[in-house]
Write an enzyme that holds these catalytic residues in place. Structure first.
Site, short mmCIF file in Angstrom:
data_model
loop_
_atom_site.label_atom_id
_atom_site.label_comp_id
_atom_site.label_asym_id
_atom_site.label_seq_id
_atom_site.Cartn_x
_atom_site.Cartn_y
_atom_site.Cartn_z
N PRO A 241 94.92 22.08 98.59
CA PRO A 241 93.66 21.32 98.55
C PRO A 241 93.27 21.04 97.10
O PRO A 241 92.84 21.94 96.38
CB PRO A 241 92.66 22.26 99.24
CG PRO A 241 93.24 23.62 99.10
CD PRO A 241 94.73 23.46 99.07
N ASP A 417 94.29 23.92 92.57
CA ASP A 417 94.42 24.33 93.96
C ASP A 417 93.22 25.19 94.31
O ASP A 417 93.07 26.30 93.81
CB ASP A 417 95.73 25.11 94.14
CG ASP A 417 96.02 25.49 95.58
OD1 ASP A 417 95.09 25.45 96.42
OD2 ASP A 417 97.18 25.84 95.88
N HIS A 418 92.37 24.68 95.21
CA HIS A 418 91.13 25.38 95.52
C HIS A 418 91.35 26.65 96.35
O HIS A 418 90.44 27.44 96.54
CB HIS A 418 90.15 24.45 96.25
CG HIS A 418 88.72 24.68 95.91
ND1 HIS A 418 88.18 25.93 95.75
CD2 HIS A 418 87.71 23.81 95.67
CE1 HIS A 418 86.90 25.84 95.46
NE2 HIS A 418 86.58 24.56 95.39
N ARG A 419 92.57 26.86 96.83
CA ARG A 419 92.86 28.12 97.51
C ARG A 419 92.92 29.27 96.51
O ARG A 419 92.59 30.42 96.83
CB ARG A 419 94.20 28.04 98.26
CG ARG A 419 94.27 27.02 99.37
CD ARG A 419 95.69 26.90 99.91
NE ARG A 419 96.64 26.53 98.86
CZ ARG A 419 97.95 26.44 99.06
NH1 ARG A 419 98.46 26.70 100.25
NH2 ARG A 419 98.75 26.09 98.07
#
Length: 446
Positions: A241, A417-419
């Site tokens: 994401p 990467d928002h994870r």
């Protein structure tokens, strides 16, 4: 008695399944020595020269330049006991066990010969179990493999020795008209160009490969570096994401420091670019935000934090986008980073980047400013969690101490990467990079 061995296409990097044959460096009847370069191939990573592990005489070339070959396929046959009396003709009927014999691993080429039957593919070479007819020494029109870069759809045709001569003399093959059969550029053409007597050829006057005049369209097969890049970008875009943040900064102090350093004895002979400052800033900022240098391991359901920075530099090359790495960039000085960047980009543009040089990166910088672009939303490389785009530096009206002045201004954009990286960590990292570029003296506090 002659002893025939078949040389299979080996896996030159991790997990490659196929490669394109660019150019043969040998012909049928040539005598070769151990570790002599026999063929140039293009994998999904880069152009690679393959050495032969045996000495002997080439008796067959099973594939032609331009073909796509699966790993394990026999690409040539040779007689490793040329003192025998048998003619090369029986090479095609060599015992099956010759094809199944394991090839001794070469340094940098760890795979073994794969003696399995493979389904024939359109445009690819068949497996070793069904060797092709011997490839005779080609006429000049077919001798040149299109190993040169595309420019405007035109591929200059020339043999590898002629390409090397042109490179050594600084001659652009795209500017020459080939006088040999089929428009192939000869050694004499290059030498005439070096003497200033060769006529130039307009690019538009040469039909491009794959061009259909009826539809006015040109079709180019998707393969090699372009195919691998596309697959990687699609995987990243649909797996991680992405979040992108932007920052505009005044880099006038950085540019002033650059000019001072360029005149110093310590940086004499060093190509010091703004990208080197950005690389140093990234390495310093990563110390305070280690999440930037971590990666999401989906299979293990773990976040892996890296205690080293293998810095990838996105480089546009004639074969497509490649991202070679500066290993342990966080341990290098500004001068060392500048030197590493020069070597890395020169190697990439010449098509000499090895597959190993593009593996295991932890963070990437893409310099869109070199194309005059201000910013963008870069896609994260698979196996990493963030990428920084560095924009063009422009003279821009800027408020300084309440007064409008003309300053050197740059835009940065960070995709992450928002994870792995929350908005706070991403913002802090981008702000740190910006502060280091806006005022390099801040580095003493890191």
């Amino acid at each position: 008695m002659p002893e025939y061995k078949q040389f299979p296409l080996s896996d030159t990097a991790e997990g490659l399944t196929e490669a394109d044959i660019l150019a043969w460096r040998v012909q049928v009847g040539d005598t070769v020595t151990v570790n002599q370069i026999v063929v140039e191939i293009e994998t999904a990573k880069a152009a690679v020269e393959l050495p032969i592990p045996w000495a002997g005489v080439i008796t067959e070339l099973h594939v032609e330049p331009g073909q796509t070959v699966e790993v394990g396929t026999a690409i040539l046959t040779m007689d490793v006991d040329p003192g025998g009396t048998a003619a090369p003709a029986p090479a095609a009927a060599a015992p099956a066990e010759a094809a199944e014999e394991e090839m001794k691993p070469l340094v940098g080429y760890g795979s073994k010969a794969v003696a399995t039957k493979r389904r024939a593919r359109k445009g690819s070479a068949v497996a070793a179990a069904a060797p092709a007819a011997p490839v005779a020494t080609p006429a000049p029109a077919a001798a040149a493999a299109p190993a040169a870069p595309l420019r405007g759809g035109y591929v200059p045709l020339a043999k590898p020795p002629v390409r090397k001569l042109a490179k050594d003399l600084g001659i652009d093959l795209h500017s020459l008209t080939g006088t040999a059969d089929g428009g192939v550029i000869s050694r004499a053409d290059v030498e005439r160009a070096a003497n200033g007597s060769a006529p130039a050829v307009p690019l538009a006057a040469t039909p491009a490969a794959g061009y259909d005049p009826a539809t006015r369209e040109r079709r180019v097969p998707i393969k090699g570096v372009r195919k691998a890049t596309a697959a990687a970008m699609v995987q990243s875009a649909y797996t991680a994401p992405h979040v992108t943040e932007f920052l505009t900064i005044d880099v006038t102090p950085m540019m002033e420091l650059r000019e001072r350093l360029k005149k110093s004895r310590e940086f004499a002979g060093t190509k010091l670019t703004p990208l080197a400052f950005a690389a140093k800033a990234v390495c310093l900022a990563a110390r305070r935000t280690p999440d930037i240098n971590a990666v999401w391991d989906e299979a293990a359901q773990e976040i892996v934090y890296k205690e080293y920075v293998h810095l990838g530099i996105a480089a546009a090359t004639p074969r497509g986008l490649v991202v070679p790495k500066i290993r342990d960039a966080d341990t290098k000085s500004l001068k060392d980073l500048a030197g590493a960047l020069t070597e890395l980009t020169d190697t990439a543009r010449e098509g000499r980047t090895t597959p190993a040089a593009m593996l295991n990166g932890t963070f990437t910088i893409t310099n869109v400013g070199v194309f005059g672009v201000d910013t963008g939303t870069p896609i994260i490389n698979p196996g990493e969690s963030a990428i920084l785009a560095v924009g063009a530096i422009r003279d821009t009206p800027w408020v300084v101490d309440g007064q409008v002045r003309v300053r050197k201004v740059m835009q940065l954009s960070l995709s992450f990467d928002h994870r792995v990286i929350d908005g706070q960590q991403g913002s802090e990292f981008l702000a740190d990079v910006g502060a280091l570029l806006a005022d390099p003296a801040v580095a003493i506090s890191y």
